[in-house]
Design a protein around this motif. Sequence first.
Motif, short mmCIF file in Angstrom:
data_model
loop_
_atom_site.label_atom_id
_atom_site.label_comp_id
_atom_site.label_asym_id
_atom_site.label_seq_id
_atom_site.Cartn_x
_atom_site.Cartn_y
_atom_site.Cartn_z
N HIS A 122 0.85 -1.18 0.00
CA HIS A 122 0.00 0.00 0.00
C HIS A 122 0.89 1.24 0.00
CE1 HIS A 122 -3.48 -2.53 0.72
NE2 HIS A 122 -2.82 -3.12 1.70
N GLY A 123 1.59 1.44 -1.11
CA GLY A 123 2.48 2.58 -1.23
C GLY A 123 3.94 2.20 -1.14
N PRO A 124 4.84 3.18 -1.22
CA PRO A 124 6.28 2.93 -1.18
C PRO A 124 6.70 2.29 0.14
CG PRO A 124 5.81 5.15 -1.98
CD PRO A 124 4.53 4.61 -1.44
N VAL A 125 7.60 1.30 0.07
CA VAL A 125 8.00 0.55 1.26
C VAL A 125 9.52 0.62 1.44
CG1 VAL A 125 6.02 -0.99 1.37
CG2 VAL A 125 7.91 -1.52 -0.19
N LYS A 126 10.04 -0.18 2.36
CA LYS A 126 11.40 -0.01 2.86
C LYS A 126 12.46 0.03 1.77
CE LYS A 126 14.82 -2.15 5.95
NZ LYS A 126 15.09 -3.19 6.97
N ASP A 127 12.36 -0.83 0.77
CA ASP A 127 13.38 -0.89 -0.28
C ASP A 127 13.09 0.05 -1.45
OD1 ASP A 127 11.23 -2.27 -1.26
OD2 ASP A 127 12.25 -4.21 -1.41
N GLY A 128 12.18 1.01 -1.23
CA GLY A 128 11.81 1.91 -2.32
C GLY A 128 12.97 2.76 -2.80
N ILE A 129 13.80 3.23 -1.91
CA ILE A 129 14.94 4.07 -2.31
C ILE A 129 15.92 3.25 -3.13
CG2 ILE A 129 16.90 5.40 -1.42
CD1 ILE A 129 15.06 6.16 0.97
N ASN A 130 16.17 2.02 -2.72
CA ASN A 130 17.01 1.11 -3.51
C ASN A 130 16.44 0.93 -4.91
OD1 ASN A 130 19.04 -1.43 -3.58
ND2 ASN A 130 17.08 -2.05 -4.40
N ASP A 131 15.14 0.65 -5.00
CA ASP A 131 14.52 0.38 -6.30
C ASP A 131 14.51 1.61 -7.19
OD1 ASP A 131 14.15 -2.10 -5.24
OD2 ASP A 131 11.97 -1.95 -5.05
N PHE A 132 14.38 2.79 -6.59
CA PHE A 132 14.39 4.02 -7.37
C PHE A 132 15.78 4.28 -7.95
CE2 PHE A 132 15.20 8.54 -7.84
CZ PHE A 132 14.06 9.01 -8.49
N VAL A 133 16.81 4.16 -7.12
CA VAL A 133 18.17 4.50 -7.55
C VAL A 133 18.74 3.43 -8.47
CG1 VAL A 133 20.54 4.92 -6.75
CG2 VAL A 133 18.60 5.87 -5.49
N VAL A 134 18.63 2.18 -8.08
CA VAL A 134 19.28 1.10 -8.82
C VAL A 134 18.47 0.67 -10.03
CG1 VAL A 134 20.16 -1.27 -8.66
CG2 VAL A 134 20.46 0.31 -6.74
N ASP A 135 17.16 0.55 -9.87
CA ASP A 135 16.31 0.01 -10.93
C ASP A 135 15.51 1.07 -11.67
OD1 ASP A 135 17.15 -2.56 -10.18
OD2 ASP A 135 15.60 -2.68 -8.64
N GLY A 136 15.57 2.31 -11.20
CA GLY A 136 14.87 3.39 -11.90
C GLY A 136 13.36 3.35 -11.76
N LYS A 137 12.84 2.71 -10.72
CA LYS A 137 11.40 2.62 -10.52
C LYS A 137 10.90 3.93 -9.89
CE LYS A 137 11.29 -2.42 -9.98
NZ LYS A 137 10.91 -3.55 -9.09
N GLN A 138 10.26 4.74 -10.69
CA GLN A 138 9.85 6.06 -10.23
C GLN A 138 8.77 6.00 -9.16
OE1 GLN A 138 11.42 8.96 -11.45
NE2 GLN A 138 12.77 7.34 -12.22
N ASP A 139 7.92 4.98 -9.19
CA ASP A 139 6.83 4.90 -8.21
C ASP A 139 7.26 4.21 -6.91
OD1 ASP A 139 7.17 2.37 -9.21
OD2 ASP A 139 5.04 1.96 -9.52
N ALA A 140 8.56 3.90 -6.79
CA ALA A 140 9.04 3.23 -5.59
C ALA A 140 9.20 4.20 -4.42
CB ALA A 140 10.36 2.52 -5.87
#
Length: 888
Positions: free
Chosen positions: A271-289
């Motif tokens: 239900h929304g961005p979770v603990k590994d969201g910053i990792n997924d944004f920086v490493v995988d480019g997931k904007q909604d993380a």
Amino acid sequence: MPIDPIFGTEEGRRMLAAERGYDWRRWGPYLSERQWGTVREDYSHNGDAWNHLPHDHARSHAYRWGEDGLAGFADDKLLWCLSLALWNEKDPILKERLFGLTNEQGNHGEDVKELYYFLDGTPTHSYMKMLYKYPQAAFPYERLVSENQARDAQAREFELVDTGIFAERRYFDVEIEYAKASADDILMQVTVHNRGPEAAPLHVLPHLWARNFWSWSSEQTKPILHLNEGRVQAWHPKLLRTRVCEIDKAANWLFCENETNLERIYNVPNHGPVKDGINDFVVDGKQDAVNPEATGTKCAAHLRLVVAAGGSETIRLRLRPQADQDAFAWFDEIMASRRADCDAFYAAVQGGMPDADSRHVQRQALAGMLWSKQFYMLDVRRWLDGDPAQAQTPPEERKQGRSSEWRHLNNADIVSMPDTWEYPWYAAWDLAFHCVTFALIDPTFAKDQLLLLMRERYMHPNGQLPEYEWAFGDVNPPVHAWAVLRVFQMDREMTGVPDWSFLEKCFQKLLLNFTWWVNRKDSEGRNIFGGGFLGLDNIAIFDRSKPLPTGGTIDQSDGTAWMAMFTLDLLRIALELALHNPAYEDMATKFFEHFLFIAEAMTKTGGMGLWDEQDQFFYDVLHLSDHDPIPLRVRSIVGLIPLFAVEVINSSVFRALPEFAERLQYFLHDRPELAKLISRWSEPGTGERHLLSLLRGHRMKMLLRRMLDEDEFLSPHGVRAMSRHHLEHPYVLDLGGTQFGITYEPAEGTTRVFGGNSNWRGPVWMPINILLIDSLREFHSYYGDDFLIECPTGSGVTMSLRDVAAHLASRLTRLFLRGEGGRRPMLGDDVVSQTDEHFRDHILFHEYFHGDTGRGLGASHQTGWTGCIALILAGPDSAWRVVSAHRG
């Protein structure tokens, strides 16, 4: 004002201010480098902590009992946590926490596979510094696992440096410094050095987040982080004031929730961005993380640097109570001032140490201990039964399994840990050695730690101390009375004021612990103790903490000698207290008599005694129902531990305590056979002192003859855990055609029967050597300079016992100090570590050391008790040297 010069420094004044309620210690390096895989986070059916929450899940799993992060700093409840994350654009994940092998992955058990060093620090954590070495190539996670799994127990561990990843210096040295402008105003500075030949990119992400406590109870209010005009506002329901976090460079602030990624771990929608969201944004480019509204319970400032070859970049961050003034106007001046305060503090600590390299090693040893203070939280009742809003219900097996008999245990404190990765939990006998070392620089903290372990929230109602988290009910050596006595004496030496309240509180709790030992570990009432493995893991041919494969029981030389030592330390504490309050004279008499009973049981020749007249050595004795007692003739430190049971009492004590003296004379007259067991009890020794010991002069000389023999116990770097005699002459016990054996193993253990990467079959262990030095100095205070021992055995050189202690101390310091060719033996034969200017002066304080070469082994950062080298390196005027020279 205390008399030690450290209290005249700025840092010393902060320590005193903290004692008066202005708590400079409330913020510190209390965040573990590893929380994943710990026992607390294990909710499996089979108690497999490593596989239940592995490293691969750590970035996605919100912890219940703590937090982790690289180079972390936090308040003393981990309400707000600071740490650093890095990315070199090649790794599959952010480098947010340390990586290592689980127990089953390593060919010698669990081990951290990173290079990091604790470089500096002050007792109030007004200044702290560490270094992390980050490769520019992809971190070799899979290779480290596969190579170690492919190696058998006869081979060395495969380390990060062995991968060649640091070739051509293609790595970053990342220095992390913390300083305090005030008790709760935190400065963080990150300096990145590119040691390589080419410019290289690096993403630097300082993190701020709240420990997750709300997921476990629906009644809890969540903290809030949100961005406001370039500054992060941090509100916490458990704190009065909002805090502000700012960074000095243009950064992209990223926000998410410190909550489990249910989709990744459990295949349940998030239900929304979770603990590994910053990792997924920086490493995988997931904007909604991450949260586009810039709010959450976890955030990071994202900066991408390109660091020139040989160049450096610096980032500054500040976390403080709400303020309007410029966060960085005085940042550099404050940081420089705290560094200077740290230098001044250690100049006072090391005033008697003229050698620069010794000062360097001691300072890093103490820094490692300061960085290893950790927040430890565990409510066993809640861990067993589960939380109201818990996603996972504890299995029913847990209620009859690990820790089920420790439902009273409820900890949420800062505790000195053996290590921040390998053992991010306290271990009882390790902690005793930590405290004596901490007393060199912070006697208040040392006293508080000893008292903490004996509080009702820790100590079992039956009097047992909790040994370590994997098995609170296991038995480690009872060294806590020794530590209490040493810390009390050092504190008195440094402050000029005896802390009677501390000594009385400890004595009362130690009485409970002593009673537990007597009732539980001498069940037959013979004054012979069998404590189990006693922290010495695989030192024996059997696992002594489990039912013997042969059946029967073992009378333990070490268990009984530890109890003799415990008894004498309680005797000394009772005498100290009796000089202050005569009501304690009765207790002193009680422990005097108890020591005699143990001495009688242990030292008599033949029968049930543990002294072997044939070999002139102490051994464990195996008792079988259909066999005569069998001495297990393994020459190990099990047979040297009787040296620890020694106490010298000055005649002035008898004059000051006439009732105590009268009772002793009556008892000795009534039991002359016991009086004869005590070395020269009726003869005054040097300076009208009287000796209590398990060893008469002859038996002590026989033990020391073996201990100081370089073909047996004496290595170039201290006393080995087992005699080298067993290399050519393994001990083998044949019972009905079944053979049990043991041999000298100078390095890592070659058997997994006893678990982990521990080995007591030949390496040098610092805590045992510390106690040997302490005991030799105590013996010398009775015998004086005229009592001479050949050292080393066969050399023709004779020394007083004090000089033997100094000789042993010198060998131990050789482990760390530069010797021939500038080599430090603990660094082993790795060329880079020994010669590279960016490696060779960074010291690791290993769990133990190779019995022949001195190479560091086991847990590479177990600074806790190996940090005791700081005591040995201390100058002749240090508090430890002064009180260990004569306790009587």
